[in-house]
Design a protein around this motif. Structure first.
Motif, PDB file in Angstrom:
ATOM      1  N   ASP A  72      -2.345   0.887 -18.059  1.00  0.00           N
ATOM      2  CA  ASP A  72      -3.784   0.613 -18.077  1.00  0.00           C
ATOM      3  C   ASP A  72      -4.543   1.508 -19.063  1.00  0.00           C
ATOM      4  O   ASP A  72      -5.774   1.579 -19.033  1.00  0.00           O
ATOM      5  CB  ASP A  72      -4.382   0.782 -16.680  1.00  0.00           C
ATOM      6  N   ALA A  73      -3.820   2.179 -19.960  1.00  0.00           N
ATOM      7  CA  ALA A  73      -4.457   3.129 -20.877  1.00  0.00           C
ATOM      8  C   ALA A  73      -5.356   2.420 -21.879  1.00  0.00           C
ATOM      9  O   ALA A  73      -5.034   1.335 -22.378  1.00  0.00           O
ATOM     10  CB  ALA A  73      -3.390   3.940 -21.612  1.00  0.00           C
ATOM     11  N   ARG A  74      -6.503   3.049 -22.189  1.00  0.00           N
ATOM     12  CA  ARG A  74      -7.317   2.679 -23.351  1.00  0.00           C
ATOM     13  C   ARG A  74      -6.904   3.615 -24.464  1.00  0.00           C
ATOM     14  O   ARG A  74      -6.885   4.834 -24.294  1.00  0.00           O
ATOM     15  CB  ARG A  74      -8.802   2.838 -23.048  1.00  0.00           C
ATOM     16  N   ILE A  75      -6.589   3.045 -25.632  1.00  0.00           N
ATOM     17  CA  ILE A  75      -5.961   3.831 -26.692  1.00  0.00           C
ATOM     18  C   ILE A  75      -6.788   3.751 -27.965  1.00  0.00           C
ATOM     19  O   ILE A  75      -7.148   2.667 -28.428  1.00  0.00           O
ATOM     20  CB  ILE A  75      -4.530   3.336 -26.954  1.00  0.00           C
ATOM     21  N   ALA A  76      -7.065   4.922 -28.547  1.00  0.00           N
ATOM     22  CA  ALA A  76      -7.732   5.011 -29.840  1.00  0.00           C
ATOM     23  C   ALA A  76      -6.672   5.241 -30.912  1.00  0.00           C
ATOM     24  O   ALA A  76      -5.795   6.100 -30.763  1.00  0.00           O
ATOM     25  CB  ALA A  76      -8.746   6.156 -29.843  1.00  0.00           C
ATOM     26  N   LEU A  77      -6.763   4.476 -31.989  1.00  0.00           N
ATOM     27  CA  LEU A  77      -5.819   4.621 -33.093  1.00  0.00           C
ATOM     28  C   LEU A  77      -6.238   5.776 -33.988  1.00  0.00           C
ATOM     29  O   LEU A  77      -7.391   5.844 -34.412  1.00  0.00           O
ATOM     30  CB  LEU A  77      -5.763   3.326 -33.902  1.00  0.00           C
ATOM     31  N   ALA A  78      -5.311   6.672 -34.302  1.00  0.00           N
ATOM     32  CA  ALA A  78      -5.623   7.838 -35.131  1.00  0.00           C
ATOM     33  C   ALA A  78      -4.593   7.979 -36.233  1.00  0.00           C
ATOM     34  O   ALA A  78      -4.004   9.038 -36.435  1.00  0.00           O
ATOM     35  CB  ALA A  78      -5.682   9.099 -34.271  1.00  0.00           C
ATOM     36  N   ILE A  79      -4.382   6.887 -36.949  1.00  0.00           N
ATOM     37  CA  ILE A  79      -3.457   6.861 -38.083  1.00  0.00           C
ATOM     38  C   ILE A  79      -4.267   6.410 -39.289  1.00  0.00           C
ATOM     39  O   ILE A  79      -4.765   5.281 -39.324  1.00  0.00           O
ATOM     40  CB  ILE A  79      -2.283   5.905 -37.818  1.00  0.00           C
ATOM     41  N   GLY A  80      -4.428   7.277 -40.271  1.00  0.00           N
ATOM     42  CA  GLY A  80      -5.283   6.967 -41.404  1.00  0.00           C
ATOM     43  C   GLY A  80      -4.694   5.947 -42.355  1.00  0.00           C
ATOM     44  O   GLY A  80      -5.418   5.139 -42.940  1.00  0.00           O
ATOM     45  N   ASP A  81      -3.365   5.938 -42.526  1.00  0.00           N
ATOM     46  CA  ASP A  81      -2.712   5.006 -43.439  1.00  0.00           C
ATOM     47  C   ASP A  81      -2.701   3.609 -42.839  1.00  0.00           C
ATOM     48  O   ASP A  81      -2.308   3.412 -41.674  1.00  0.00           O
ATOM     49  CB  ASP A  81      -1.287   5.456 -43.737  1.00  0.00           C
ATOM     50  N   ASN A  82      -3.079   2.627 -43.649  1.00  0.00           N
ATOM     51  CA  ASN A  82      -3.313   1.295 -43.110  1.00  0.00           C
ATOM     52  C   ASN A  82      -2.073   0.615 -42.541  1.00  0.00           C
ATOM     53  O   ASN A  82      -2.116   0.050 -41.446  1.00  0.00           O
ATOM     54  CB  ASN A  82      -3.925   0.401 -44.191  1.00  0.00           C
ATOM     55  N   ALA A  83      -0.967   0.614 -43.285  1.00  0.00           N
ATOM     56  CA  ALA A  83       0.208  -0.130 -42.826  1.00  0.00           C
ATOM     57  C   ALA A  83       0.756   0.400 -41.503  1.00  0.00           C
ATOM     58  O   ALA A  83       0.977  -0.384 -40.567  1.00  0.00           O
ATOM     59  CB  ALA A  83       1.291  -0.155 -43.907  1.00  0.00           C
ATOM     60  N   PRO A  84       0.975   1.717 -41.361  1.00  0.00           N
ATOM     61  CA  PRO A  84       1.457   2.188 -40.055  1.00  0.00           C
ATOM     62  C   PRO A  84       0.419   2.036 -38.939  1.00  0.00           C
ATOM     63  O   PRO A  84       0.780   1.836 -37.777  1.00  0.00           O
ATOM     64  CB  PRO A  84       1.809   3.655 -40.296  1.00  0.00           C
ATOM     65  N   ARG A  85      -0.884   2.112 -39.298  1.00  0.00           N
ATOM     66  CA  ARG A  85      -1.901   1.877 -38.259  1.00  0.00           C
ATOM     67  C   ARG A  85      -1.831   0.437 -37.761  1.00  0.00           C
ATOM     68  O   ARG A  85      -1.936   0.175 -36.564  1.00  0.00           O
ATOM     69  CB  ARG A  85      -3.309   2.198 -38.785  1.00  0.00           C
ATOM     70  N   ARG A  86      -1.657  -0.484 -38.704  1.00  0.00           N
ATOM     71  CA  ARG A  86      -1.546  -1.890 -38.301  1.00  0.00           C
ATOM     72  C   ARG A  86      -0.315  -2.114 -37.426  1.00  0.00           C
ATOM     73  O   ARG A  86      -0.392  -2.801 -36.393  1.00  0.00           O
ATOM     74  CB  ARG A  86      -1.482  -2.783 -39.529  1.00  0.00           C
ATOM     75  N   ALA A  87       0.827  -1.545 -37.832  1.00  0.00           N
ATOM     76  CA  ALA A  87       2.041  -1.699 -37.038  1.00  0.00           C
ATOM     77  C   ALA A  87       1.843  -1.149 -35.627  1.00  0.00           C
ATOM     78  O   ALA A  87       2.256  -1.767 -34.638  1.00  0.00           O
ATOM     79  CB  ALA A  87       3.210  -1.002 -37.728  1.00  0.00           C
TER      80      ALA A  87
END
Length: 204
Positions: A58-73
């Motif tokens: 049930d976690a709400r997760i914030a993405l903290a990856i600046g590079d686009n491709a790994p953030r998208r993955a």
């Protein structure tokens, strides 16, 4: 406009993790911990760190990856797993009421977003960037600090607009394209192209 406070996990603990941790706290949220597939980075100091597969269902997760491709993955992996992506808007960003912020998108300190702007899933508008009326920033695209987009600019999915770049009105930045730091973009940029300079020109 800010994200609703609450308990949030952060995926990614490198340099952008420091930014997102501060962003969560500025929005009134509480960081429960960090997640990743490798060892924890500096941003995770003082917080629990778990593998992605061990995140609570049930976690709400914030993405903290600046590079686009790994953030998208990472974002697509989380969505496929049924986790909720937290959208974050810094309280010292300025957004018109008509701005649409997609799931997992982040608007950082001092950014300005004018009427009719749309941010796709996982997009980043970084510190001090200006995005004028009716722009669209695609899914998992990144507008770097201090960049300036005039009205009706389209930043394609996965594209990157470098720090301090300027894009004139109506220009389209293609999917996965890269605009170099400080570039002045006067015409459309093709899908996957890399441009830099004043005025911007393709680079190898």
């Amino acid at each position: 406009m800010t994200a609703i406070g609450g308990d949030i996990w952060i995926l990614g603990s490198g340099g952008h993790g420091v930014v997102v941790r501060a962003l969560v706290e500025a929005c009134g949220g509480r960081v429960l911990g960090f997640a990743g597939d490798g060892p924890p980075g500096d941003a995770a100091r003082g917080h629990p760190f778990v593998s992605v597969d061990d995140l609570p269902a049930d976690a709400r997760i914030a993405l903290a990856i600046g590079d686009n491709a790994p953030r998208r993955a990472a974002g697509e992996r989380l969505e496929a797993g049924g986790w909720s992506l937290a959208s974050l808007v810094h309280p010292r960003a300025t957004l018109e009421t008509s701005v649409v912020v997609g799931p997992g998108a982040a608007v950082c300190l001092g950014a300005v977003l004018a009427a009719g702007v749309e941010l796709g899933t996982g997009a980043i508008v970084n510190s001090g960037a200006v995005v004028d009326h009716e722009c669209r920033v695609g899914v998992f695209a990144h507008v770097a600090p201090g960049a300036r987009l005039a009205g009706r600019v389209v930043v394609g999915d996965g594209a990157f607009v470098g720090i301090g770049a300027t894009i004139i009105q109506g220009v389209r930045i293609g999917v996965d394209a890269v605009v170099g730091a400080g570039a002045v973009v006067l015409e459309d940029v093709a899908e996957g192209a890399r441009v830099a300079g004043v005025p911007a020109r393709p680079i190898v």
